[in-house]
Design a protein around this motif. Structure first.
Motif: not given
Length: 102
Positions: A64-70
């Motif tokens: 989820i962190e990676r999705q939000i950062k992107a």
């Protein structure tokens, strides 16, 4: 042991997304505001916690962190507001595609 994914709004209006293990995010936010981390937030203090969620599985939180950062700022703002309709529309848009209102 799980993981928190959190988003900070920095003094310049930008967003910072990160994850942390532990029971309470308050000490982590205090550390950002104290300048304990010499990275992105250091020169953008003060920061304010605008969104967080706890995940039991660390791998889920990291994904989820990676999705939000992107994501772009409008997606992050929709997430902060829990505006699932806007988030859904923004998620379907591709670069250069007209906005839903156009």
């Amino acid at each position: 042991m799980g993981i928190y994914v959190y988003m900070l709004r920095c003094s310049d209006g930008s967003f910072y997304v990160e994850s942390a293990t532990g029971e309470d995010l308050s000490p982590r936010i205090d550390q950002h505001n104290a300048g304990a981390y010499p990275g992105y937030t250091f020169s953008r203090r003060p920061v304010v916690l605008v969104w967080s969620e706890y995940f039991d599985r660390i791998t889920d939180g990291i994904a989820i962190e990676r999705q939000i950062k992107a994501g772009v700022a409008p997606k992050k703002e929709a997430l902060i507001r829990s505006d699932w309709k806007a988030l859904s529309v923004l998620a379907r848009r591709r670069a250069g595609a007209p906005k839903a209102s156009e």
